[in-house]
Design a protein around this motif. Structure first.
Motif, PDB file in Angstrom:
ATOM      1  N   GLU A  93       0.821  -1.213   0.000  1.00  0.00           N
ATOM      2  CA  GLU A  93       0.000   0.000   0.000  1.00  0.00           C
ATOM      3  C   GLU A  93       0.855   1.263   0.000  1.00  0.00           C
ATOM      4  O   GLU A  93       0.463   2.300  -0.544  1.00  0.00           O
ATOM      5  CB  GLU A  93      -0.900   0.026   1.245  1.00  0.00           C
ATOM      6  CG  GLU A  93      -2.087  -0.891   1.191  1.00  0.00           C
ATOM      7  CD  GLU A  93      -3.006  -0.703   2.395  1.00  0.00           C
ATOM      8  OE1 GLU A  93      -2.731   0.209   3.226  1.00  0.00           O
ATOM      9  OE2 GLU A  93      -3.974  -1.451   2.519  1.00  0.00           O
ATOM     10  N   ALA A  94       1.996   1.207   0.645  1.00  0.00           N
ATOM     11  CA  ALA A  94       2.889   2.357   0.740  1.00  0.00           C
ATOM     12  C   ALA A  94       4.311   1.835   0.901  1.00  0.00           C
ATOM     13  O   ALA A  94       4.521   0.665   1.251  1.00  0.00           O
ATOM     14  CB  ALA A  94       2.506   3.241   1.934  1.00  0.00           C
ATOM     15  N   THR A  95       5.283   2.680   0.653  1.00  0.00           N
ATOM     16  CA  THR A  95       6.678   2.320   0.884  1.00  0.00           C
ATOM     17  C   THR A  95       7.335   3.394   1.746  1.00  0.00           C
ATOM     18  O   THR A  95       6.876   4.538   1.800  1.00  0.00           O
ATOM     19  CB  THR A  95       7.460   2.154  -0.424  1.00  0.00           C
ATOM     20  OG1 THR A  95       7.368   3.353  -1.195  1.00  0.00           O
ATOM     21  CG2 THR A  95       6.927   0.978  -1.220  1.00  0.00           C
ATOM     22  N   ILE A  96       8.420   3.019   2.397  1.00  0.00           N
ATOM     23  CA  ILE A  96       9.044   3.895   3.392  1.00  0.00           C
ATOM     24  C   ILE A  96       9.545   5.191   2.775  1.00  0.00           C
ATOM     25  O   ILE A  96       9.487   6.250   3.408  1.00  0.00           O
ATOM     26  CB  ILE A  96      10.175   3.133   4.111  1.00  0.00           C
ATOM     27  CG1 ILE A  96       9.565   2.011   4.974  1.00  0.00           C
ATOM     28  CG2 ILE A  96      11.037   4.052   4.953  1.00  0.00           C
ATOM     29  CD1 ILE A  96      10.570   1.024   5.527  1.00  0.00           C
ATOM     30  N   TYR A  97      10.005   5.131   1.524  1.00  0.00           N
ATOM     31  CA  TYR A  97      10.528   6.337   0.868  1.00  0.00           C
ATOM     32  C   TYR A  97       9.630   6.863  -0.242  1.00  0.00           C
ATOM     33  O   TYR A  97       9.973   7.850  -0.890  1.00  0.00           O
ATOM     34  CB  TYR A  97      11.923   6.064   0.299  1.00  0.00           C
ATOM     35  CG  TYR A  97      12.936   5.686   1.359  1.00  0.00           C
ATOM     36  CD1 TYR A  97      13.233   6.545   2.409  1.00  0.00           C
ATOM     37  CD2 TYR A  97      13.585   4.460   1.312  1.00  0.00           C
ATOM     38  CE1 TYR A  97      14.148   6.200   3.383  1.00  0.00           C
ATOM     39  CE2 TYR A  97      14.512   4.104   2.281  1.00  0.00           C
ATOM     40  CZ  TYR A  97      14.784   4.979   3.317  1.00  0.00           C
ATOM     41  OH  TYR A  97      15.694   4.621   4.277  1.00  0.00           O
ATOM     42  N   ASP A 124       9.523   8.534   5.113  1.00  0.00           N
ATOM     43  CA  ASP A 124       8.375   9.433   5.005  1.00  0.00           C
ATOM     44  C   ASP A 124       7.631   9.448   6.338  1.00  0.00           C
ATOM     45  O   ASP A 124       7.102   8.415   6.771  1.00  0.00           O
ATOM     46  CB  ASP A 124       7.458   8.936   3.887  1.00  0.00           C
ATOM     47  CG  ASP A 124       6.285   9.856   3.609  1.00  0.00           C
ATOM     48  OD1 ASP A 124       5.829  10.543   4.541  1.00  0.00           O
ATOM     49  OD2 ASP A 124       5.815   9.876   2.450  1.00  0.00           O
ATOM     50  N   PRO A 125       7.562  10.601   7.026  1.00  0.00           N
ATOM     51  CA  PRO A 125       6.914  10.629   8.346  1.00  0.00           C
ATOM     52  C   PRO A 125       5.440  10.256   8.304  1.00  0.00           C
ATOM     53  O   PRO A 125       4.911   9.700   9.274  1.00  0.00           O
ATOM     54  CB  PRO A 125       7.116  12.077   8.815  1.00  0.00           C
ATOM     55  CG  PRO A 125       7.401  12.856   7.579  1.00  0.00           C
ATOM     56  CD  PRO A 125       8.089  11.917   6.644  1.00  0.00           C
ATOM     57  N   ASP A 126       4.779  10.533   7.184  1.00  0.00           N
ATOM     58  CA  ASP A 126       3.365  10.170   7.067  1.00  0.00           C
ATOM     59  C   ASP A 126       3.195   8.651   7.000  1.00  0.00           C
ATOM     60  O   ASP A 126       2.250   8.093   7.574  1.00  0.00           O
ATOM     61  CB  ASP A 126       2.748  10.824   5.830  1.00  0.00           C
ATOM     62  CG  ASP A 126       2.666  12.338   5.946  1.00  0.00           C
ATOM     63  OD1 ASP A 126       2.577  12.843   7.084  1.00  0.00           O
ATOM     64  OD2 ASP A 126       2.716  13.014   4.901  1.00  0.00           O
ATOM     65  N   VAL A 127       4.113   7.971   6.305  1.00  0.00           N
ATOM     66  CA  VAL A 127       4.066   6.508   6.232  1.00  0.00           C
ATOM     67  C   VAL A 127       4.370   5.913   7.602  1.00  0.00           C
ATOM     68  O   VAL A 127       3.683   4.973   8.055  1.00  0.00           O
ATOM     69  CB  VAL A 127       5.061   5.989   5.175  1.00  0.00           C
ATOM     70  CG1 VAL A 127       5.177   4.462   5.232  1.00  0.00           C
ATOM     71  CG2 VAL A 127       4.620   6.424   3.775  1.00  0.00           C
ATOM     72  N   VAL A 128       5.366   6.431   8.282  1.00  0.00           N
ATOM     73  CA  VAL A 128       5.701   5.936   9.617  1.00  0.00           C
ATOM     74  C   VAL A 128       4.518   6.101  10.564  1.00  0.00           C
ATOM     75  O   VAL A 128       4.173   5.178  11.323  1.00  0.00           O
ATOM     76  CB  VAL A 128       6.948   6.665  10.167  1.00  0.00           C
ATOM     77  CG1 VAL A 128       7.206   6.279  11.617  1.00  0.00           C
ATOM     78  CG2 VAL A 128       8.169   6.349   9.308  1.00  0.00           C
ATOM     79  N   LYS A 129       3.874   7.254  10.518  1.00  0.00           N
ATOM     80  CA  LYS A 129       2.729   7.490  11.403  1.00  0.00           C
ATOM     81  C   LYS A 129       1.546   6.595  11.055  1.00  0.00           C
ATOM     82  O   LYS A 129       0.884   6.053  11.950  1.00  0.00           O
ATOM     83  CB  LYS A 129       2.306   8.965  11.278  1.00  0.00           C
ATOM     84  CG  LYS A 129       1.139   9.345  12.185  1.00  0.00           C
ATOM     85  CD  LYS A 129       0.781  10.816  12.035  1.00  0.00           C
ATOM     86  CE  LYS A 129      -0.404  11.196  12.909  1.00  0.00           C
ATOM     87  NZ  LYS A 129      -0.763  12.641  12.741  1.00  0.00           N
TER      88      LYS A 129
END
Length: 366
Positions: free
Chosen positions: A328-332, A356-361
């Motif tokens: 669904e998403a990747t870290i970078y 990506d802070p949004d992905v981490v959150k």
């Protein structure tokens, strides 16, 4: 520059809906998500570095090792003295083992400290390590499907995305043959079977694999430290052999190479001690005239550690492993993506890109 905090951050990023896979060394069939473990190291000067431990089922145990064993030995220490600190940590914790989750955790902290070192010097890590290429060849590392039709679909998509070299994780001959039929003769295929066979079991299988035309056969034997068996299979089968993902110490890499067990050596930065240990494998392999093909089955700082070290220390034969996952998403996000089978080395300081802070959150768990 003093280490003030070490935070282990588990992520669970789901696969896109409808994604199918078979059971493999890293998870069950139709794995719903890819678990990873990021590590954030903070210093008293405001610099932060990011590392990554090998994840999947090991996330909880690696986080425990970091929180309870590794971090207490690092907080309050000088972030700039990376190798003396990591050596001290290894010596103080060696009674608990030299591999597995403990090594994964040490690797993550080490990578984060090297990220900080590059940021402090205001240069990309590849330059800090001695120079480096602007981009690198990479190959698509596919999941295990077993179903020949799914293999064909995935192979075709990877080729259409511009990859000229693919890694299979299949163990069924029908699936492997389907991949070659779909790829045609001009695409390089490698095969990672994750240590399933004894030497006697591997011999007849290798004979059948000759027709597939593999660039290498990866980790064919159990146990993975059967270096003499790998050497014998390499000598008698005529198929190039690769290994190293499950090796944790420089001494064991020397034993692997001295045994003439491999044509390609595969140290894994998020498993075997981070950049401090990874960078020592390159000159060791050069003595034996063996190319380094880092294991980088990650999409975070562990991947970038492999990219920067290879850019600085690798040879023209070295390649980067690009994990071909549909998440669904990747870290970078879009900041790191191969084009036509090559990956650019990030030019920013340290690892060059922060998660990506949004992905981490959004995908943090526990």
């Amino acid at each position: 520059m003093i280490i003030t905090d070490i935070e282990a951050i588990p992520l669970r990023i789901p696969f896109k809906a409808g994604t199918k896979s078979d059971a493999s060394a890293w998870g069950d069939s139709n794995l719903p998500a890819a678990d990873s473990l990021l590590v954030k190291v903070t210093t008293d000067q405001g610099l932060t570095g990011w590392g990554e431990a090998f994840g999947f089922r090991a996330v909880a145990s690696a986080k425990l090792a970091i929180d309870q064993l590794i971090a207490p030995l690092c907080i309050g220490r000088d972030a700039a003295r990376i190798e003396p600190l990591m050596l001290d940590v290894q010596k103080k914790l060696h009674v608990f083992g030299r591999g597995g989750a403990l090594a994964f955790g040490i690797s993550a902290v080490d990578i984060a400290l090297w990220d900080i070192a590059g940021k402090a010097a205001n240069m990309p890590l590849s330059r800090l390590l001695g120079g480096g290429a602007a981009d690198l060849a990479c190959y698509a590392s596919l999941v295990r499907y077993s179903d020949p039709s799914l293999v064909r679909t995935s192979v075709r998509r990877a080729i259409d995305a511009g990859f000229g070299t693919l890694k299979l994780h299949e163990i069924e001959l029908s699936a492997i043959r389907a991949a070659r039929e779909e790829a045609g003769p001009d695409i390089e295929l490698t095969l990672d079977v994750n240590c399933p066979w004894t030497l006697n079991e591997a011999r007849p299988i290798a004979e059948q694999l000759k027709a597939v035309g593999l660039k290498w056969l990866e980790e064919p034997l159990w146990p993975p430290e059967n270096f003499s068996g790998l050497a014998e299979l390499r000598r008698t089968s005529g198929i190039p052999v690769a290994a190293g993902e499950n090796i944790y110490t420089l001494m064991d890499f020397e034993r692997l190479l001295a045994a003439k067990a491999v044509d390609f050596v595969q140290p894994s930065p998020a498993k075997m001690g981070g950049i401090s240990e990874l960078r020592k494998v390159f000159p060791l392999a050069a003595v034996h005239n063996i190319p380094v093909m880092p294991h980088s089955f990650y999409d975070g700082p562990g991947l970038l550690a492999a990219v920067h070290a290879t850019a600085a220390l690798g040879t023209a034969d070295s390649m980067i492993e690009w994990r071909w996952f549909e998440l669904e998403a990747t870290i970078y996000g879009s900041a790191l993506s191969p084009k036509l089978g090559r990956i650019s080395v990030p030019k920013g300081p340290g690892l060059g890109i922060d998660p990506d802070p949004d992905v981490v959150k959004a995908y943090r768990w526990k």
